[in-house]
Structure formats: structure tokens, C-alpha cells
Design an enzyme around this catalytic site. Structure first.
Site, short mmCIF file in Angstrom:
data_model
loop_
_atom_site.label_atom_id
_atom_site.label_comp_id
_atom_site.label_asym_id
_atom_site.label_seq_id
_atom_site.Cartn_x
_atom_site.Cartn_y
_atom_site.Cartn_z
N LEU A 1 -5.77 6.52 -1.62
CA LEU A 1 -5.68 5.51 -0.90
C LEU A 1 -7.14 5.22 -0.55
O LEU A 1 -7.56 4.20 -0.80
CB LEU A 1 -5.10 5.76 0.59
N THR A 2 -7.94 6.10 -0.16
CA THR A 2 -9.40 5.95 0.15
C THR A 2 -10.13 5.23 -1.17
O THR A 2 -10.81 4.37 -1.00
CB THR A 2 -10.23 7.47 0.15
N GLU B 1 1.59 2.42 10.00
CA GLU B 1 1.31 3.60 11.00
C GLU B 1 -0.08 3.24 11.33
O GLU B 1 -0.80 3.05 10.58
CB GLU B 1 1.30 4.98 10.43
N TYR C 1 -5.69 2.80 9.02
CA TYR C 1 -6.56 1.91 8.61
C TYR C 1 -8.18 1.90 9.42
O TYR C 1 -8.96 1.16 8.67
CB TYR C 1 -5.95 0.48 8.39
N VAL D 1 0.94 -1.31 -0.12
CA VAL D 1 0.10 -0.06 -0.04
C VAL D 1 0.82 1.37 0.14
O VAL D 1 1.61 1.40 0.74
CB VAL D 1 -0.88 0.04 1.21
N GLY E 1 -7.06 11.86 -1.50
CA GLY E 1 -8.16 10.61 -1.47
C GLY E 1 -7.61 9.48 -2.20
O GLY E 1 -8.54 8.56 -2.54
N ARG F 1 -2.66 12.71 0.09
CA ARG F 1 -3.69 13.21 0.65
C ARG F 1 -4.61 14.13 -0.28
O ARG F 1 -5.05 15.26 -0.01
CB ARG F 1 -3.18 14.48 1.67
N PHE G 1 3.97 -9.70 5.75
CA PHE G 1 3.55 -9.67 4.60
C PHE G 1 3.18 -8.04 4.24
O PHE G 1 3.18 -7.23 5.08
CB PHE G 1 2.34 -10.52 4.03
#
Ligand code: COA
Length: 401
Positions: free
Chosen positions: A92-93, A117, A121, A80, A90, A88, A401
Site C-alpha cells: 500500500l505504501t 478504517e 491514511y 484500495v 509495504g 503488511r 466513491f
């Protein structure tokens, strides 16, 4: 920001994998890219494209996750990352949403991950499901209490023998410990047993130690030694990669072995919170155990997840589950052996991420309620839910992983 999310073509693969590298700032050797390419089916690798440029990535390895009383298919989310130039906005969203849809379509009721971090999530419905413990033990203070005396023998073996002997031990433990993931021959070979020099981070080669009782393998330890000499005295560290023991006696003997290695000052590594080690030693403080949140779990298909585990009582409890990202999960569920949708009166109300914290047995409902993570609408329901989800030991995930 609008991006296109899709799997890369064969030609685009390397460039997309390089985007992961840029997000983490870590150089990936060609050898590692080959390794990752072999391990990850290309259609499980999702890339966010800004035009032709890969700017974000996520992927998932297919696992079977041990859950109380069984095993459920789980996507092991990894790789990821979003480029620092595109963070920032969006991305990842969008990728998280797409990946959850994808896992659902694949019939994988769970998603699991290790977070770089801990604040990332929770918003996507992942909950702390199998906390882990870091061990940083002082070897000089190690001593077993109520020690019945040494048993069995440890052999240092080579990688080929390890590939034959270790997986059955792992699988025997995996069958009874929630949080363990299935490990294919390929994953053993490419990752757990592999030992490229650039993975050593200043330590030495990987050692494969098998413990035998009467010639039968009952446990193993994978470790490295990081050498350190100061003013004529050895202050080296054992870096534990993984230990696996099929019984309490095997566990005791593995630690006796690891703490017995000469020239060592500290023993360090990820530790199973269900291990009896803390209670086995004279000086538990000297183990310097530090809890972190460990494995995160997302209930992707609640129906399949609930029916995929067993329960400790014949009771059932009705819960109203909030789930904005996966609306197919939202609403009223009967939890227990007859799990499924219901119109009966709600007894507990909670978020899908907090249900994930109870799913493998890491946290009970009373503790979740104490942290304002579940609301009791019918008196006594918290206690009944706690009994229903009770497991015999805390979950633990040994896989990286
Ligand atoms: C973590 C990372 C993937 C986030 O990607 P992103 O595209 O910037 O995330 P989004 O823009 O979709 O953020 C969604 C929300 O999460 C929050 N968020 C994102 N990253 C966060 C972080 N590291 N810590 C806390 N909150 C974070 C955002 O502030 C945003 O909150 P909002 O909805 O309240 O505004 C990216 O910063 C990254 O690649 N980091 C380095 C590599 C890494 O750590 N990867 C994760 C491996 S497990």
C-alpha cells in the site's frame, strides 16, 4: 517487497478488478465490473504486480472538489486493497506514493477518499477534512419547533425524470458547499440513480422524491425502505441515500416529508453536519447523531491548493509545512490571498495532513493546536490563521466513491 506498479492492459483489467474483490471479501457481480469499468479511466487504475499476479490496487476518479470560494481538481481515491496473502509488506505504501506522483503529474492538486478504517491514511498525509454525521432518528419523537407550517409539495418521480431534475439541484448546492464533488452524467447514471437489486441489502427499491415550491424543484431525497414487521406492528426504516436542499425552507420540508412516511420507526443515513435539522426539531437527542471522520483530504500540490481557495481576511500567515511523502510541498508558505513560497519568519508549524483538516473549513487552528497538531511560533498567529481560513459553514461530502 518489490512489486511493479502500473495500469493493467485491457486484457488484464478484469483479473485486476477481481483482486479488489479479494481484498474486501465482497463478491462483485459482472454487472458491477462493467459499471466500474465504464466509470474508471483505465490509466487511473494502478495495480501492484507480483510477477504476473495482481496483488494490490488503487484508483482515482477525476473530480472537481468545491473548496471555500471555488473548486479545485481532485483525485477521488478508491479501490484500495492488498491481497490478504501480501498484506503488511509495504505494498500500500508503494501504491500511495506512486498515486500521489501520478495525481501531481495530472495537475490535480488534491486527493480525497473515504477510508474503510480511520487508522490507515494519516501516515500518507491525508487529514480529516469533512467529518460526517450518521443519523439514526426515532420517527415517533419527530416534531419541528417554531414551525412556520408546510410549504410546497413532494412528487415521487421515476429514474428518467430524476436524471433530468436532480442534477441541477445538486449543482446549485455543490457551488456553495465545500466538500461537494462534481458528478458527471455518467456517475449519476451508473451509481447515484442506479438501483440494482444486489445493492439493496434487504431494503426495497430506490425512491426518487423531488420537492417543489410553486412548481420549481428546490430539493430532493433518494431513499429506500427496509420493511420490518414485529408482532403485528410495522418497525420499518427509511434508508436515506442522499438529500439535497437549495434553502433552509427546502431542507425543513424534505425532513418533514421523510419523517412523515407511514409504517416507519427509524430514519437512517449520512447527514450533513451543516444542516439546520438539529436546531429545527423539538427533540434533537432523538435524531441520534453520531460523528465520524468522513472525507479525508491530501494536499498533493500545495501551491495550487492554496491559491485555489479564497480567504476570509486580507491578512496572511507564514507556516512551515512538514511533508515527507511529497517533498515538493515541504517548507515555508505564506497562506492567504497572496499564497506562495516565502523566506519570511515562520509563525505556525504543522504537518501537511493537519493543514488538510483546516483547508475546507472543518477545523480551526486553535482546535488543531489544542490537539497538539500545530505549533504557534509567533503569538497571535493561531487566532489570525483561524480568521483567515474561516468559512461560513462546515464542509460536507455527499458522494460515495
Ligand atoms: C488496508 C490495506 C490496503 C493495507 O495494505 P498493506 O499493503 O498491508 O499496507 P502496508 O504494508 O503498506 O502498511 C503501511 C503501514 O500502514 C499500517 N497499516 C496498514 N493497514 C492498516 C490498518 N488497516 N490499520 C492500521 N494500520 C494499518 C501498517 O501497519 C504499516 O505501518 P508501519 O509503516 O508502521 O509498519 C490492506 O490491509 C487491505 O487491503 N485491507 C482490506 C481492504 C481495505 O480496507 N482497503 C482500504 C479501503 S479504503
Amino acid at each position: 517487497m518489490s512489486v511493479e506498479i502500473r495500469s493493467p492492459s485491457e486484457d488484464e483489467l478484469r483479473q485486476a478488478m477481481k483482486a479488489v474483490e479479494a481484498a474486501f471479501g465482497e463478491e462483485q457481480k459482472e454487472e458491477d465490473l462493467d459499471r466500474h469499468q465504464k466509470a474508471m479511466p483505465r490509466d487511473r487504475f494502478l495495480v501492484a504486480y507480483d510477477g504476473a499476479i495482481p496483488v494490490g490496487t488503487t484508483a482515482s476518479l477525476p473530480f472537481e472538489l468545491t473548496v471555500p470560494g471555488g473548486a479545485v481538481a481532485a483525485g477521488g481515491v478508491t479501490w484500495v486493497g492488498v491481497l490478504p496473502s501480501h498484506r503488511r509488506r509495504g505494498i500500500l505504501t508503494q501504491m500511495m506514493k506512486r498515486q500521489l506522483d501520478d495525481l501531481r503529474e495530472r495537475g490535480e492538486p488534491l486527493a480525497i477518499l473515504w477510508a474503510s478504517e480511520a487508522a490507515i491514511y494519516g501516515r500518507f498525509g491525508y487529514g480529516i477534512s469533512a467529518p460526517t454525521v450518521q443519523l439514526d432518528a426515532d420517527r415517533s419523537r419527530f416534531s419541528l419547533r417554531d414551525d412556520p407550517g408546510p410549504k410546497g409539495a413532494v412528487r415521487l418521480i421515476d429514474r428518467e425524470e430524476a436524471a433530468r431534475v436532480l442534477p441541477p439541484i445538486y449543482d446549485a448546492v455543490r457551488a456553495r458547499v465545500p466538500g461537494f464533488t462534481s458528478r458527471s452524467e455518467l456517475l449519476w447514471d451508473l451509481y447515484r440513480l442506479a438501483d440494482p437489486e444486489h445493492w439493496r441489502r434487504g431494503a426495497g427499491p430506490k425512491f426518487y422524491a423531488v420537492l417543489e415550491f410553486d412548481g420549481e424543484p428546490v430539493g430532493y431525497a433518494l431513499y429506500r425502505i427496509k420493511l420490518d414487521w414485529q408482532e403485528g406492528f410495522a418497525k420499518s426504516q427509511v434508508k436515506v441515500v442522499e438529500t439535497c436542499a437549495t434553502s433552509d425552507a427546502a431542507e425543513r420540508e424534505l425532513w418533514r416529508f421523510l419523517f412523515g412516511i407511514d409504517l416507519i420507526e427509524r430514519i437512517q443515513g449520512r447527514h450533513d453536519p451543516g444542516s439546520p435539522l438539529f436546531l429545527m426539531v423539538v427533540d434533537p437527542r432523538s435524531l441520534k447523531l453520531r460523528v465520524t471522520e468522513g472525507l479525508w483530504l491530501r494536499l498533493v500540490d500545495l501551491d495550487a491548493a492554496l491559491t485555489g481557495r479564497t480567504y476570509a481576511t486580507d491578512d496572511s500567515v507564514v507556516m512551515d509545512v512538514r511533508d515527507e511523502l511529497c517533498p515538493w510541498n515541504a517548507g515555508r508558505w505564506r497562506m492567504g490571498t497572496d499564497a506562495g513560497r516565502t523566506d519570511d519568519d515562520v509563525e505556525l508549524e504543522l504537518d501537511v495532513a493537519d493543514l488538510a483538516s483546516a483547508y475546507l473549513g472543518a477545523f480551526d487552528f486553535g482546535r488543531l493546536a489544542a490537539a497538539q497538531r500545530v505549533r504557534e511560533l509567533k503569538s497571535g498567529a493561531l487566532g489570525r490563521a483561524t480568521e483567515l481560513f474561516r468559512t461560513s459553514r462546515p464542509p460536507f461530502c455527499p458522494e460515495d466513491f
